[in-house]
Design an enzyme around this catalytic site. Sequence first.
Site, PDB file in Angstrom:
ATOM      1  N   HIS A  65       0.811  -1.105   0.026  1.00 40.65           N
ATOM      2  CA  HIS A  65       0.023  -0.021   0.014  1.00 40.65           C
ATOM      3  C   HIS A  65       0.837   1.116  -0.032  1.00 40.65           C
ATOM      4  O   HIS A  65       1.954   1.196   0.361  1.00 40.65           O
ATOM      5  CB  HIS A  65      -1.044   0.052   1.122  1.00 40.65           C
ATOM      6  CG  HIS A  65      -2.074  -0.777   0.970  1.00 40.65           C
ATOM      7  ND1 HIS A  65      -2.739  -1.378   1.934  1.00 40.65           N
ATOM      8  CD2 HIS A  65      -2.953  -1.199  -0.153  1.00 40.65           C
ATOM      9  CE1 HIS A  65      -3.748  -1.917   1.401  1.00 40.65           C
ATOM     10  NE2 HIS A  65      -3.822  -1.958   0.065  1.00 40.65           N
ATOM     11  N   ASP A  67       1.167   4.154   1.250  1.00 44.27           N
ATOM     12  CA  ASP A  67       1.723   4.707   2.755  1.00 44.27           C
ATOM     13  C   ASP A  67       2.743   3.974   3.162  1.00 44.27           C
ATOM     14  O   ASP A  67       3.681   4.497   4.125  1.00 44.27           O
ATOM     15  CB  ASP A  67       0.593   5.166   3.677  1.00 44.27           C
ATOM     16  CG  ASP A  67      -0.226   3.856   4.381  1.00 44.27           C
ATOM     17  OD1 ASP A  67      -0.391   3.061   3.107  1.00 44.27           O
ATOM     18  OD2 ASP A  67      -0.485   3.797   5.275  1.00 44.27           O
ATOM     19  N   HIS A  68       3.129   2.799   2.751  1.00 40.16           N
ATOM     20  CA  HIS A  68       4.279   1.937   3.119  1.00 40.16           C
ATOM     21  C   HIS A  68       5.300   1.689   2.102  1.00 40.16           C
ATOM     22  O   HIS A  68       6.426   0.956   2.574  1.00 40.16           O
ATOM     23  CB  HIS A  68       3.538   0.697   3.599  1.00 40.16           C
ATOM     24  CG  HIS A  68       2.807   0.845   4.858  1.00 40.16           C
ATOM     25  ND1 HIS A  68       3.177   0.550   6.201  1.00 40.16           N
ATOM     26  CD2 HIS A  68       1.526   1.058   5.038  1.00 40.16           C
ATOM     27  CE1 HIS A  68       2.177   0.674   7.092  1.00 40.16           C
ATOM     28  NE2 HIS A  68       0.951   1.188   6.050  1.00 40.16           N
ATOM     29  N   HIS A 262       1.261   4.360  13.388  1.00 39.03           N
ATOM     30  CA  HIS A 262       0.345   4.265  12.294  1.00 39.03           C
ATOM     31  C   HIS A 262      -1.236   4.811  12.560  1.00 39.03           C
ATOM     32  O   HIS A 262      -2.393   4.122  12.595  1.00 39.03           O
ATOM     33  CB  HIS A 262       0.260   3.050  11.666  1.00 39.03           C
ATOM     34  CG  HIS A 262      -0.306   2.652  10.416  1.00 39.03           C
ATOM     35  ND1 HIS A 262      -1.582   2.612  10.092  1.00 39.03           N
ATOM     36  CD2 HIS A 262       0.251   2.406   8.934  1.00 39.03           C
ATOM     37  CE1 HIS A 262      -1.927   2.313   8.923  1.00 39.03           C
ATOM     38  NE2 HIS A 262      -0.875   2.343   8.267  1.00 39.03           N
TER      39      HIS A 262
END
Length: 301
Positions: A65, A67-68, A262
């Site tokens: 994903h 954001d990672h 997170h």
Amino acid sequence: MSLREFVVLGTASQVPTRHRNHNGYLLRWDGEGILFDPGEGTQRQMLRAGVAAHDINRICITHFHGDHSLGLAGVIQRINLDQVPHPVTAHYPASGQRFFDRLRYATAYRETVPLREEPVAGDGTLASGPSYTLEARRLSHPVESFGYRITEPDGRRMVPELLARHGIKGPDVGRIQRDGQLNGVTLDEVSEHRPGQRFAFVMDTRLCSGVDELADGCDMLVIESTFLDGDERLAIDHGHLTAGQAARAARDAGVRHLVLTHFSQRYSEPSEFERQARAAGFEGDLTIAADLVRVPLPKRG
């Protein structure tokens, strides 16, 4: 003395905020650096945190994903631009090879540093050496995701009273540690078992056996807590944890230092994560992660 610390580069989940960058974390373990989940903006956060490309020996991606992983392209190019003098190894879900390839070659650049691709296809050991063993465990998320665990080999702790009883002092202490015996006295007679340090990194997931296995007996557990407990249904639906769920997992696993991170952009007050983690019964050291903080690993027991 060897340096072991966790450097937080970003703590937001899907959407960054004015105060939280996308994910990014560096574990300093003795002379090695392991970069976890470089989201968008990681390269600039590294600059702000005093982390250089030369500090990176491994890159561990939990899942693909954005954001990672969207910061991976810039980090790889920076490693090559700075001509890092050692090879860098990348671990990531094998099912996301096409995403890794796109990020690695997102734009034109000159490759100067060997980048070893070691994709993760299932649970097991990824690397083993004198300082640590790196393992992966499958997590529960809408896309394939893995958590990572680092375990130091067990060792021996010298006991001053036992050394004195056997008349061992000065340079002889080093000799018996090195050789295992001295003048008929064995190392076991003057020392005791010292368990190796354990660190785990757990990102986007529901509660599952992988979380429990990664967290078991950890000195430090870094784990997502995207939602507060009132939004548990939302967390389950989207494959995430709440603060209370993460804290209970840490409590049951005997974790010494819990780092929550997170966080969803819907929450503006981080103290509520701490309150809910404590309400869930976690009594160890607790850090609510903020961008650019450094968290030392607990002293070895």
